[in-house]
Design an enzyme around this catalytic site. Structure first.
Site, short mmCIF file in Angstrom:
data_model
loop_
_atom_site.label_atom_id
_atom_site.label_comp_id
_atom_site.label_asym_id
_atom_site.label_seq_id
_atom_site.Cartn_x
_atom_site.Cartn_y
_atom_site.Cartn_z
N LYS A 123 -0.05 14.73 0.79
CA LYS A 123 -1.95 14.49 0.14
C LYS A 123 -2.21 15.97 0.42
O LYS A 123 -2.78 16.57 -0.45
CB LYS A 123 -1.79 13.94 1.38
CG LYS A 123 -3.14 12.72 1.72
CD LYS A 123 -3.54 12.43 3.07
CE LYS A 123 -3.17 9.90 2.66
NZ LYS A 123 -3.82 9.64 2.34
N HIS A 145 0.86 -1.03 -0.17
CA HIS A 145 0.12 -0.66 -0.21
C HIS A 145 0.96 1.48 0.30
O HIS A 145 0.58 2.54 -0.04
CB HIS A 145 -0.72 0.24 1.09
CG HIS A 145 -1.52 -0.99 1.02
ND1 HIS A 145 -3.37 -1.40 0.72
CD2 HIS A 145 -2.20 -2.15 1.92
CE1 HIS A 145 -4.01 -1.92 0.65
NE2 HIS A 145 -3.41 -2.84 1.62
N LYS A 149 -9.05 13.21 4.58
CA LYS A 149 -8.42 12.09 4.79
C LYS A 149 -7.30 12.20 5.88
O LYS A 149 -7.37 13.37 6.71
CB LYS A 149 -7.39 12.04 3.38
CG LYS A 149 -7.07 13.57 2.85
CD LYS A 149 -6.05 13.55 1.19
CE LYS A 149 -6.89 13.86 0.68
NZ LYS A 149 -7.40 12.40 -0.38
N ARG A 150 -6.74 11.76 5.89
CA ARG A 150 -5.59 12.02 7.30
C ARG A 150 -4.23 13.08 6.74
O ARG A 150 -3.96 13.70 5.45
CB ARG A 150 -4.96 10.16 7.10
CG ARG A 150 -4.89 9.27 7.58
CD ARG A 150 -5.70 9.74 8.96
NE ARG A 150 -4.05 10.03 10.30
CZ ARG A 150 -3.78 8.86 10.70
NH1 ARG A 150 -4.08 7.64 11.15
NH2 ARG A 150 -2.85 9.06 11.61
N LYS A 199 -14.88 7.96 -3.29
CA LYS A 199 -16.44 7.89 -2.95
C LYS A 199 -17.71 9.24 -2.92
O LYS A 199 -18.29 9.88 -2.74
CB LYS A 199 -15.71 7.78 -1.05
CG LYS A 199 -15.88 6.25 -0.57
CD LYS A 199 -15.22 6.60 0.82
CE LYS A 199 -14.21 5.00 1.46
NZ LYS A 199 -13.19 5.56 2.31
N THR A 251 -8.90 6.20 -1.98
CA THR A 251 -10.29 5.67 -1.94
C THR A 251 -11.61 6.45 -1.94
O THR A 251 -12.58 6.48 -2.26
CB THR A 251 -10.35 4.41 -1.02
OG1 THR A 251 -9.95 4.60 0.62
CG2 THR A 251 -9.68 2.96 -1.21
C1 26Q Z 1 3.41 0.66 10.45
C2 26Q Z 1 4.44 1.00 11.93
C3 26Q Z 1 3.90 0.68 12.97
C4 26Q Z 1 2.55 1.48 13.41
C5 26Q Z 1 1.64 1.92 11.98
C6 26Q Z 1 2.14 1.33 11.25
C7 26Q Z 1 0.72 1.55 9.94
C8 26Q Z 1 -0.33 1.20 9.68
C9 26Q Z 1 -1.15 1.79 8.86
C10 26Q Z 1 1.07 2.10 8.86
C11 26Q Z 1 0.33 1.94 7.84
C12 26Q Z 1 -0.80 2.31 7.57
C13 26Q Z 1 -2.22 2.38 6.50
C14 26Q Z 1 -2.06 2.91 5.92
C15 26Q Z 1 -2.54 3.48 4.17
O1 26Q Z 1 -3.68 3.20 5.27
N1 26Q Z 1 -2.49 3.01 3.16
C16 26Q Z 1 -3.42 3.14 2.75
O2 26Q Z 1 -3.65 2.51 2.06
C17 26Q Z 1 -4.92 2.73 1.12
C18 26Q Z 1 -5.57 1.50 0.26
O3 26Q Z 1 -5.38 0.64 -0.37
C19 26Q Z 1 -4.82 3.48 -0.42
O4 26Q Z 1 -5.64 3.50 -1.08
C20 26Q Z 1 -3.71 5.09 -0.01
O5 26Q Z 1 -3.51 5.51 -1.10
C21 26Q Z 1 -2.71 4.60 0.81
O6 26Q Z 1 -1.88 5.18 2.13
#
Ligand code: 26Q
Length: 812
Positions: free
Chosen positions: A551, A357, A545-546, A657, A653
């Protein structure tokens, strides 16, 4: 869809039974909370009954099953979804109304469980919806976090985090299965013993934690399937640590439960890189080990052997977070079921697949090798052996090419690289949009792509359109039901038929009216919550979004400041009233992101105070953006901001929406925007800015934001205006950020894209005034959104990656 087999009076009786049994009360005397619980418990029972029929079929038909492993499932509220899926919403509404309760109020009573950070977690939830609706045999595995994603409060422009105690009212959906627990071991010492020519691995002095499943049933729309989302909660096994107990250390035996107590306490609130924390690694292993033990036990109970595992089981790891599946499955196969290394490895690779991702190097998970070894000694041994064999194979393919081998190695420089482990241990690796999958092959996974090109593929993300359109925008979906029949609810590509109505004046007007009513609905909800008004006749320009530098909420801020500046320089200028809405949370330790929130809030205050601008521009920062807010925000949006620096957003995503709710996208050629532009054509989307390739080239040539600053008067004014601060609030640090930072100024190239963004946005603004034209284009966007349904995504995963098929409905 309405289920006619259950009547209003049946529901009344069911609720009366629940109220009496659980609360010793009656329909007349029950409180709202008791009614809420009674409704949930009744629906839960219906799902349980339905699920047991489905489970029997899956077992009997010997279907291959998919297990979706993810550290997050951002499911949102479930009650409305379940009632609509089961086709019993009307009956419940009437039964409750007869008892003096309003179903919508009951809906609002349900907490929104924040078991995820953002896109990745929400994708997992959308996939569960689609897998279930399409009758695939699927199970989700995750953790039952006591505290979900923090609640966000904005205090004088600053984000303040408060804990999300969703379990207090949100656990009613969960069914604890204390009979189905597994034990997970951490740390300790490993020794090897040869016993009758067989190597036995002995682990001693370990910490043991019990994994208790909490099951949440996931309904599908008009489906036979009811899926299970199994959330593991840690429980102390050694509460009565027998060894210590018998040694007379009573107090210590009772107190020694720290790991179990903290393991599933909280979701990590960061969606990018995070200093490798031992607790996070332990959470990952806990999820993986409990889930795999469960999968293996279930498989053995049906087939009595593991020799057919890859034919009957697909295990999917959603990002690298559950990548320990690979060595853990090796451990179980070898240490418990006596597989040889070779046949265990063959089984693992045939069973596991992986979705990436992100391409941002800082977001690729790496663990400190020493920490990894200490916490997971046996898993570490296995990873070392996987790596040793893999590097030996590479040596044969690329003799002498040390650089390449060290890049591809799973362990290097004192770190365990989870992305490398995931690629090596999976049969298929996919990205989440066409562009992202291409970038993966060209950059982070280039060496692997050259070695095993057949492993790499793409599955473009999708959204559960039943939640994001049918549930969130009932007026628009009623119009679709009427014009193109409800078939699109289970066959989303049929939504394309709506394009036929783009020249039908009555439909154009209906779509415009629906947008307006949705803006009013949103403004009402906002007023109820915050006591502040939003002009529903203004254009709603939304970025939700975050909060992340890549972004580029800052690029949006620059645009707003430039518009503000235009009014200040020429107060009589005619400008359509616009409301800029921002929503999103910043990771608690991400100071730059928190500063961006403060900047947005303070700019908003400044504009509110300024009589020249009042009523023309308004900036709103929406506190606590979550799934529930998104559901009412997206239908109210006119312009959707998807403005990440090209090459950085894997897919996105949110963009889908907004699109399916008839918003126009202003965006860069990044992530799924590229495919959205293909779907609707250039006239129906506002694309601007550098392409991913151009970004790369500019980067290589050397990016100097100052050149862009000097060249554009408008941009210069906007940057300077920010640096002067708002209402006494200091933002001078942005000068360093945008212009003078010695390391790298303006790392996400806001300045390079500004002019193109500003003129494209203004073109959209002009077009918005051509009301019929605009609405026609909104219709084309709605009609083009079918491809971006997660029903399509999961079908692609099912057919091309997991090789699973839906259950046969006719067979018993
Ligand atoms: C990793 C290590 C330690 C703590 C937390 C994490 C962690 C947690 C969540 C790393 C990444 C995430 C989430 C990532 C994320 O949401 N990525 C998004 O995924 C979507 C679905 O595929 C995409 O549409 C987005 O582009 C992407 O940013």
């Amino acid at each position: 869809m309405t289920n006619t087999t259950i009547t209003q009076s049946d529901i009344h009786n069911i609720l009366a039974g629940k109220l009496s049994r659980h609360f010793g009360t009656t329909c007349e005397d029950a409180t709202k909370n008791q009614i809420y619980k009674a409704v949930l418990l009744s629906v839960r029972d219906m799902l349980t009954d339905k699920r047991s029929v489905f489970k029997r079929k899956v077992k009997k038909q010997h279907k291959k099953r998919v297990y979706y492993m993810c550290m997050e499932f951002l499911i949102g509220r479930s009650l409305k979804n379940n009632l609509q899926n089961l086709g019993i919403e009307q009956q419940f509404r009437s039964a409750l109304s007869e008892m003096g309760f309003d179903l919508d109020e009951i809906y609002a009573h349900e907490p929104d469980p924040g078991l995820g950070n953002g896109g990745l977690g929400r994708l997992a939830a959308c996939f569960m919806d689609s897998l279930t609706t399409s009758n695939y045999p699927a199970t989700g595995f995750s953790l039952c976090y006591e505290y979900g994603f923090f609640h966000q409060r904005i205090v004088d422009g600053n984000q303040v985090e408060t804990p999300d105690t969703w379990m207090q009212t949100g656990d009613t959906w969960l069914v604890p299965r204390t009979d189905k627990t597994f034990s997970v071991k951490f740390g300790g010492k490993i020794s090897e013993k040869w016993d009758n020519g067989r190597l036995e691995i002995i682990n001693t002095d370990y910490d043991e934690v019990e994994a208790v499943p909490y099951d949440m049933m996931i309904s599908g729309y008009d489906s036979e399937a009811v899926s299970n989302l199994r959330l593991w909660k840690a429980r102390d096994l050694s509460n009565f640590n027998m060894k210590l107990f018998t040694q007379g250390q009573y107090m210590q035996a009772v107190q020694n439960n720290t790991l179990a107590e903290t393991l599933t306490r909280v979701l990590y609130p960061s969606d990018d890189h995070e200093e490798g924390k031992i607790l996070r690694l332990s959470q990952q292993y806990f999820l993986v080990s409990a889930s795999l033990q469960n999968i293996i036990a279930d498989h053995i109970s049906v087939y009595g052997t593991l020799s057919n595992l890859p034919e009957k089981v697909a295990i999917h790891i959603n990002d690298t977070h559950p990548a320990l599946c690979i060595p853990e499955l090796m451990r179980i196969l070898m240490d418990i079921y006596s597989f040889s290394w070779e046949s265990a490895w063959d089984t693992v690779v045939k069973t596991v697949s992986y979705t990436n991702h992100t391409v941002m190097p800082e977001a690729l998970e790496k663990w400190n090798e020493d920490l990894f070894r200490l916490r997971l000694p046996r898993i570490y041994m296995i990873v070392c052996e996987i790596n040793r064999r893999y590097c030996a194979d590479l040596w044969n393919i690329y003799p002498g090419d040390w650089d390449r081998i060290s890049r591809m190695s799973i362990i290097a420089n004192g770190q365990v690289r989870m992305a490398n482990l995931s690629v090596v241990g999976s049969h298929t690796v996919n990205g989440v949009s066409k562009l992202h999958s291409e970038i993966l092959k060209e950059t982070v996974f280039h060496d692997y792509y050259k070695t095993t090109p057949e492993k790499f593929t793409n599955v473009t993300n999708g959204i559960a359109h039943r939640r994001w359109l049918c549930e969130g925008n009932p007026m628009l979906s009623a119009l679709l039901d009427k014009t193109i029949t409800p078939a699109y609810r289970t066959d989303p590509e049929k939504i394309a038929e709506f394009a036929r109505f783009k020249d039908d004046q009555s439909i154009v007007e209906a779509v415009r009216e629906i947008k307006h009513r949705n803006k009013e609905r949103f403004a009402d909800a906002y007023f109820k919550k915050f006591g502040r008004k939003i002009d529903t006749h203004s254009l709603f320009d939304v970025q939700a979004k975050r909060i992340h530098e890549y972004k580029r909420q800052l690029l949006n801020v620059l645009k707003i400041v430039a518009l503000y500046d235009e009014i200040k320089q020429n107060p009589n200028i005619s400008m359509r009233p616009q409301t800029f809405l921002f929503g999103g949370k910043a990771a608690p330790g991400y100071y730059r992101a928190k500063d961006i929130i403060r900047l947005i809030c303070k700019l908003g205050d400044e504009i509110d105070r300024d009589p020249d601008v009042k009523g023309r521009l308004k900036v709103v920062f929406l506190e606590e953006y979550n799934v529930s807010t998104a559901e009412i925000l997206m239908p109210a949006t006119d312009i959707s901001e998807q403005i990440s620096l090209a090459g950085k957003e894997a897919s996105g995503t949110g963009c889908m929406k907004f699109m399916i709710n008839g918003a126009m996208t202003v965006g860069t050629l990044d992530g799924a925007n590229v495919e959205m532009a293909d779907a609707v054509g250039d006239d129906n989307i506002y694309i601007f800015g550098l392409t991913a390739r151009e970004v790369d080239e500019l980067w290589k040539r050397g990016y100097h934001s100052m050149l862009f600053y000097r060249e554009s008067e408008r941009l210069k004014n906007a940057v300077d205006r920010i640096c002067r601060g708002f209402g006494g609030e200091d933002f001078s640090d942005f000068e360093n950020y945008f212009l003078t930072n010695q390391n790298i100024a303006d790392p996400y190239m806001c300045l390079a894209d500004f002019d193109s963004y500003f003129s494209t946005y203004n073109r959209a603004l002009d077009d918005y005034d051509k009301r019929d034209e605009w609405t026609k284009r909104a219709i084309i966007n709605i009609a083009g959104a079918g491809y971006f349904a997660s029903d399509r995504s999961v079908r692609e995963y099912a057919e091309n990656i997991w090789h699973i098929t839906p259950i046969d409905k006719d067979e018993k």
